[in-house]
Design a protein around this motif. Structure first.
Motif, PDB file in Angstrom:
ATOM      1  N   LEU A   1      13.063 -28.628 -15.683  1.00 14.95           N
ATOM      2  CA  LEU A   1      12.083 -29.356 -15.157  1.00 14.95           C
ATOM      3  C   LEU A   1      12.462 -30.529 -14.639  1.00 14.95           C
ATOM      4  O   LEU A   1      11.848 -31.086 -13.503  1.00 14.95           O
ATOM      5  CB  LEU A   1      10.860 -29.189 -15.989  1.00 14.95           C
ATOM      6  CG  LEU A   1      10.623 -27.798 -16.326  1.00 14.95           C
ATOM      7  CD1 LEU A   1       9.030 -28.184 -17.366  1.00 14.95           C
ATOM      8  CD2 LEU A   1       9.748 -27.142 -15.214  1.00 14.95           C
ATOM      9  N   GLU A   2      13.346 -31.213 -15.236  1.00 14.69           N
ATOM     10  CA  GLU A   2      13.857 -32.563 -14.958  1.00 14.69           C
ATOM     11  C   GLU A   2      14.243 -32.564 -13.562  1.00 14.69           C
ATOM     12  O   GLU A   2      13.965 -33.564 -12.469  1.00 14.69           O
ATOM     13  CB  GLU A   2      14.902 -33.179 -15.837  1.00 14.69           C
ATOM     14  CG  GLU A   2      14.925 -34.799 -15.489  1.00 14.69           C
ATOM     15  CD  GLU A   2      16.185 -35.368 -16.582  1.00 14.69           C
ATOM     16  OE1 GLU A   2      16.594 -36.410 -16.166  1.00 14.69           O
ATOM     17  OE2 GLU A   2      16.212 -34.690 -17.703  1.00 14.69           O
ATOM     18  N   ASN A   3      15.199 -31.934 -13.250  1.00 19.85           N
ATOM     19  CA  ASN A   3      15.907 -31.864 -11.757  1.00 19.85           C
ATOM     20  C   ASN A   3      15.175 -31.242 -10.759  1.00 19.85           C
ATOM     21  O   ASN A   3      15.012 -31.811  -9.854  1.00 19.85           O
ATOM     22  CB  ASN A   3      17.278 -30.980 -12.019  1.00 19.85           C
ATOM     23  CG  ASN A   3      18.523 -31.937 -12.520  1.00 19.85           C
ATOM     24  OD1 ASN A   3      18.537 -32.877 -12.062  1.00 19.85           O
ATOM     25  ND2 ASN A   3      19.078 -31.384 -13.386  1.00 19.85           N
ATOM     26  N   ALA A   4      14.135 -30.246 -11.163  1.00 21.37           N
ATOM     27  CA  ALA A   4      13.233 -29.854 -10.547  1.00 21.37           C
ATOM     28  C   ALA A   4      12.298 -30.888  -9.876  1.00 21.37           C
ATOM     29  O   ALA A   4      11.898 -30.931  -8.533  1.00 21.37           O
ATOM     30  CB  ALA A   4      12.492 -28.777 -10.896  1.00 21.37           C
ATOM     31  N   LEU A   5      11.862 -31.718 -10.731  1.00 21.15           N
ATOM     32  CA  LEU A   5      10.829 -32.813 -10.473  1.00 21.15           C
ATOM     33  C   LEU A   5      11.512 -33.717  -9.391  1.00 21.15           C
ATOM     34  O   LEU A   5      11.063 -34.144  -8.351  1.00 21.15           O
ATOM     35  CB  LEU A   5      10.226 -33.362 -11.825  1.00 21.15           C
ATOM     36  CG  LEU A   5       9.278 -34.520 -11.324  1.00 21.15           C
ATOM     37  CD1 LEU A   5       8.200 -34.087 -10.728  1.00 21.15           C
ATOM     38  CD2 LEU A   5       8.896 -35.091 -12.762  1.00 21.15           C
ATOM     39  N   LYS A   6      12.730 -34.221  -9.772  1.00 24.30           N
ATOM     40  CA  LYS A   6      13.610 -35.053  -9.221  1.00 24.30           C
ATOM     41  C   LYS A   6      13.691 -34.703  -7.908  1.00 24.30           C
ATOM     42  O   LYS A   6      13.471 -35.425  -6.873  1.00 24.30           O
ATOM     43  CB  LYS A   6      14.848 -35.368  -9.809  1.00 24.30           C
ATOM     44  CG  LYS A   6      15.914 -36.114  -9.045  1.00 24.30           C
ATOM     45  CD  LYS A   6      17.382 -36.050  -9.628  1.00 24.30           C
ATOM     46  CE  LYS A   6      18.614 -36.456  -8.793  1.00 24.30           C
ATOM     47  NZ  LYS A   6      20.024 -36.519  -9.284  1.00 24.30           N
ATOM     48  N   TYR A   7      14.151 -33.082  -7.425  1.00 25.51           N
ATOM     49  CA  TYR A   7      14.325 -32.881  -6.004  1.00 25.51           C
ATOM     50  C   TYR A   7      13.061 -32.788  -5.483  1.00 25.51           C
ATOM     51  O   TYR A   7      12.864 -33.018  -4.006  1.00 25.51           O
ATOM     52  CB  TYR A   7      15.179 -31.687  -6.151  1.00 25.51           C
ATOM     53  CG  TYR A   7      16.733 -32.010  -6.157  1.00 25.51           C
ATOM     54  CD1 TYR A   7      17.395 -32.482  -5.181  1.00 25.51           C
ATOM     55  CD2 TYR A   7      17.359 -31.995  -7.405  1.00 25.51           C
ATOM     56  CE1 TYR A   7      18.855 -32.799  -5.311  1.00 25.51           C
ATOM     57  CE2 TYR A   7      18.740 -32.280  -7.659  1.00 25.51           C
ATOM     58  CZ  TYR A   7      19.258 -32.659  -6.691  1.00 25.51           C
ATOM     59  OH  TYR A   7      20.671 -32.927  -6.708  1.00 25.51           O
ATOM     60  N   ALA A   8      11.850 -32.183  -6.054  1.00 25.64           N
ATOM     61  CA  ALA A   8      10.632 -31.982  -5.462  1.00 25.64           C
ATOM     62  C   ALA A   8      10.129 -33.212  -5.029  1.00 25.64           C
ATOM     63  O   ALA A   8       9.802 -33.415  -3.715  1.00 25.64           O
ATOM     64  CB  ALA A   8       9.689 -31.303  -6.522  1.00 25.64           C
ATOM     65  N   VAL A   9      10.022 -34.229  -5.813  1.00 21.21           N
ATOM     66  CA  VAL A   9       9.576 -35.522  -5.281  1.00 21.21           C
ATOM     67  C   VAL A   9      10.433 -36.086  -4.073  1.00 21.21           C
ATOM     68  O   VAL A   9       9.879 -36.850  -3.129  1.00 21.21           O
ATOM     69  CB  VAL A   9       9.472 -36.624  -6.515  1.00 21.21           C
ATOM     70  CG1 VAL A   9       8.287 -36.028  -7.230  1.00 21.21           C
ATOM     71  CG2 VAL A   9      10.811 -36.958  -7.171  1.00 21.21           C
ATOM     72  N   ALA A  10      11.793 -35.839  -4.259  1.00 23.37           N
ATOM     73  CA  ALA A  10      12.691 -36.351  -3.259  1.00 23.37           C
ATOM     74  C   ALA A  10      12.157 -35.859  -1.657  1.00 23.37           C
ATOM     75  O   ALA A  10      12.073 -36.492  -0.445  1.00 23.37           O
ATOM     76  CB  ALA A  10      14.025 -36.205  -3.508  1.00 23.37           C
TER      77      ALA A  10
ATOM     78  N   SER B   1       2.433 -27.919  -4.374  1.00 20.80           N
ATOM     79  CA  SER B   1       2.091 -26.962  -5.501  1.00 20.80           C
ATOM     80  C   SER B   1       2.931 -26.731  -6.621  1.00 20.80           C
ATOM     81  O   SER B   1       2.778 -26.588  -7.622  1.00 20.80           O
ATOM     82  CB  SER B   1       1.814 -25.602  -4.778  1.00 20.80           C
ATOM     83  OG  SER B   1       1.392 -24.625  -5.653  1.00 20.80           O
ATOM     84  N   LEU B   2       4.385 -26.927  -5.954  1.00 20.68           N
ATOM     85  CA  LEU B   2       5.560 -26.814  -7.039  1.00 20.68           C
ATOM     86  C   LEU B   2       5.330 -28.092  -7.853  1.00 20.68           C
ATOM     87  O   LEU B   2       5.504 -27.816  -9.096  1.00 20.68           O
ATOM     88  CB  LEU B   2       6.964 -26.495  -6.294  1.00 20.68           C
ATOM     89  CG  LEU B   2       7.953 -26.927  -7.032  1.00 20.68           C
ATOM     90  CD1 LEU B   2       8.193 -25.448  -8.116  1.00 20.68           C
ATOM     91  CD2 LEU B   2       9.481 -26.756  -6.418  1.00 20.68           C
ATOM     92  N   ILE B   3       5.266 -29.328  -7.134  1.00 22.76           N
ATOM     93  CA  ILE B   3       5.298 -30.415  -8.075  1.00 22.76           C
ATOM     94  C   ILE B   3       3.962 -30.281  -9.060  1.00 22.76           C
ATOM     95  O   ILE B   3       3.955 -30.620 -10.267  1.00 22.76           O
ATOM     96  CB  ILE B   3       5.027 -31.520  -7.374  1.00 22.76           C
ATOM     97  CG1 ILE B   3       6.173 -31.999  -6.457  1.00 22.76           C
ATOM     98  CG2 ILE B   3       4.949 -33.080  -8.100  1.00 22.76           C
ATOM     99  CD1 ILE B   3       5.984 -32.769  -5.291  1.00 22.76           C
TER     100      ILE B   3
ATOM    101  N   LYS C   1      -3.958 -34.467  -9.457  1.00 22.86           N
ATOM    102  CA  LYS C   1      -3.972 -35.387  -8.179  1.00 22.86           C
ATOM    103  C   LYS C   1      -3.403 -34.391  -7.003  1.00 22.86           C
ATOM    104  O   LYS C   1      -3.723 -34.582  -5.903  1.00 22.86           O
ATOM    105  CB  LYS C   1      -3.228 -36.614  -8.493  1.00 22.86           C
ATOM    106  CG  LYS C   1      -3.151 -37.625  -7.251  1.00 22.86           C
ATOM    107  CD  LYS C   1      -4.874 -38.254  -7.180  1.00 22.86           C
ATOM    108  CE  LYS C   1      -4.577 -39.234  -6.155  1.00 22.86           C
ATOM    109  NZ  LYS C   1      -5.928 -39.959  -5.884  1.00 22.86           N
ATOM    110  N   HIS C   2      -2.208 -33.673  -7.404  1.00 24.18           N
ATOM    111  CA  HIS C   2      -1.617 -32.990  -6.531  1.00 24.18           C
ATOM    112  C   HIS C   2      -2.374 -31.753  -6.057  1.00 24.18           C
ATOM    113  O   HIS C   2      -2.431 -31.287  -4.786  1.00 24.18           O
ATOM    114  CB  HIS C   2      -0.359 -32.513  -6.938  1.00 24.18           C
ATOM    115  CG  HIS C   2       0.837 -33.594  -6.927  1.00 24.18           C
ATOM    116  ND1 HIS C   2       0.925 -34.334  -8.017  1.00 24.18           N
ATOM    117  CD2 HIS C   2       1.779 -33.631  -6.325  1.00 24.18           C
ATOM    118  CE1 HIS C   2       2.047 -35.264  -7.816  1.00 24.18           C
ATOM    119  NE2 HIS C   2       2.564 -34.914  -6.650  1.00 24.18           N
ATOM    120  N   ALA C   3      -3.365 -31.150  -7.042  1.00 22.75           N
ATOM    121  CA  ALA C   3      -4.114 -30.043  -6.411  1.00 22.75           C
ATOM    122  C   ALA C   3      -5.196 -30.705  -5.491  1.00 22.75           C
ATOM    123  O   ALA C   3      -5.603 -29.972  -4.353  1.00 22.75           O
ATOM    124  CB  ALA C   3      -4.828 -29.549  -7.689  1.00 22.75           C
TER     125      ALA C   3
END
Length: 405
Positions: free
Chosen positions: A231-240, A256-258, A273-275
């Motif tokens: 999840l750490e890397n997933a969030l890092k690249y998703a917000v990028a 939706s992924l975030i 907030k993303h929803a």
């Protein structure tokens, strides 16, 4: 009709073709082929195929007309072997035209793709000058076949075959047009993800990212990490990806992924907030909104009638930047030069022999301050220098600062 009469009519058909009266040539050849096809020589068949191509294939009035002509052409002539030197071939040109014309009819594209032997296709690219006098290229017939075929295979979930064809392209093509080698790697990565081969997919995606900085590349990397439960890397690249330039309403799956990542990490308020952003995009565009999404947004206390998703997205920027740069050291340095076109510059922070490159869109303050001698803060990010063909460190999120001494 006696043999001499058939030859006479074939001569008329050929003459009509040579005088570019393709309609008359088609009428004559079609009638003769139907009644006396056994009397056609190889040359008669070739002229008939070209007449069909010129009248029905080159500028078709309908899909039905194009497909019918294609079926006839691929019946009366064979594909020529132009692997050594490019040359005219009505068969090849027709099949490639149909594959391109069919657009998103992926099964039909594969049907026509199988009518060509890629080993017989030319690798010669067409060179031309654009309106600005810059040298440009169109892909070779071989490259075009590999591009269309690999894309169609991926679309119909024939992942193993999509990987095989894309790898063949990388191995067999001498030259690539418009970074098509990168897009073959992209298709391999997409197929590997579908096969749950996430680590291998990430290897290819990181090669893609060295050249392509589009938001969806970061999104694809994030998905692979998410499926690996990283999840750490997933969030890092998703917000990028969320922070990268691109149409907001096209990033709805990324948001939706975030949301999913944040929920799994226990950050419910941020996930909601993303929803809300997803809801606003769907509401503004009159897209379908499922009951779960509407209930989530309503229970979180957001205004269901406010669909200004640009404002919501702007509010989320600070949160995305916080997630993107968490656990990274904020660096400082001085701008030592700006390129003549004003699109980029270099920073000296005293840590490297080479100055650090930054793109001007990474400069967050007043662009007038992006000048030689300006003290700045920034974060480091891996980049790739295409000219030097090597990995480099770039400066991102560059902000003007007062020099503290």
């Amino acid at each position: 009709m006696v043999e001499n009469d058939v030859k006479k009519q074939l001569g008329k058909a050929k003459k009509a073709y040579q005088s570019k009266d393709f309609e008359t040539s088609n009428e004559l050849y079609s009638k003769l082929y139907q009644e006396h096809g056994e009397d056609f020589t190889d040359w008669d068949n070739r002229f008939y195929a070209w007449a069909l191509y010129q009248y029905h294939v080159k500028d078709p009035k309908s899909r039905e007309e194009l497909i019918d002509a294609g079926e006839r052409i691929t019946t009366i002539v064979n594909q020529s072997n132009h692997s050594k030197k490019d040359g005219p071939c009505a068969y090849t040109l027709t099949v490639l035209k149909i594959m391109d014309y069919l657009d998103d009819d992926w099964d039909s594209i594969i049907y026509w793709s199988e009518k060509l032997n890629p080993d017989f296709l030319s690798q010669e690219r067409f060179e031309f000058m654009d309106s600005n006098g810059k040298q440009r290229f169109l892909p070779s017939k071989k490259e075009k076949w590999y591009s269309l075929t690999s894309k169609a295979l991926l679309k119909i979930d024939e992942c193993d075959e999509a990987i095989e064809v894309s790898k063949e392209a990388l191995a067999n093509l001498n030259e690539f047009t418009n970074d098509s080698d990168i897009w073959f790697k992209w298709k391999i990565a997409k197929a590997l993800k579908e096969l749950s081969e996430y680590d291998e997919a990430l290897d290819y995606l990181k090669e893609v990212k060295q050249v392509k900085h589009d938001w969806f590349v970061n999104g694809e990397i994030a998905e692979n990490y998410f499926f690996k439960n990283d999840l750490e890397n997933a969030l890092k690249y998703a917000v990028a990806g969320a922070l990268s330039r691109g149409d907001i309403d096209k990033k709805i799956n990324l948001y939706s992924l975030i949301e999913d990542i944040l929920k799994m990490d226990g950050k419910i308020k941020e996930a909601d907030k993303h929803a809300y952003l997803i809801y606003a995009i769907r509401h503004k565009n009159d897209w379908n909104i499922d009951d779960d999404l509407e209930s989530c947004v309503k229970e979180a206390g957001f205004n269901l009638e406010d669909d200004d998703y640009f404002a919501i997205e702007k509010e989320l920027h600070e949160l995305w930047e916080e997630y993107k740069y968490q656990n990274q050291e904020l660096k400082t340095g001085t701008i030592v030069s700006i390129l003549a076109n004003g699109k980029a510059g270099f920073i000296d922070d005293g840590s490297y022999n080479d100055n650090i490159y930054f793109n001007m869109y990474e400069f967050k303050g007043d662009k007038k301050l992006a000048k030689k001698g300006q003290f700045v803060s920034f974060y480091e990010a891996e980049g790739f220098d295409k000219k030097k063909n090597k990995k480099v460190i770039n400066a991102v999120n560059v902000s003007p600062k007062e020099f503290m001494g």
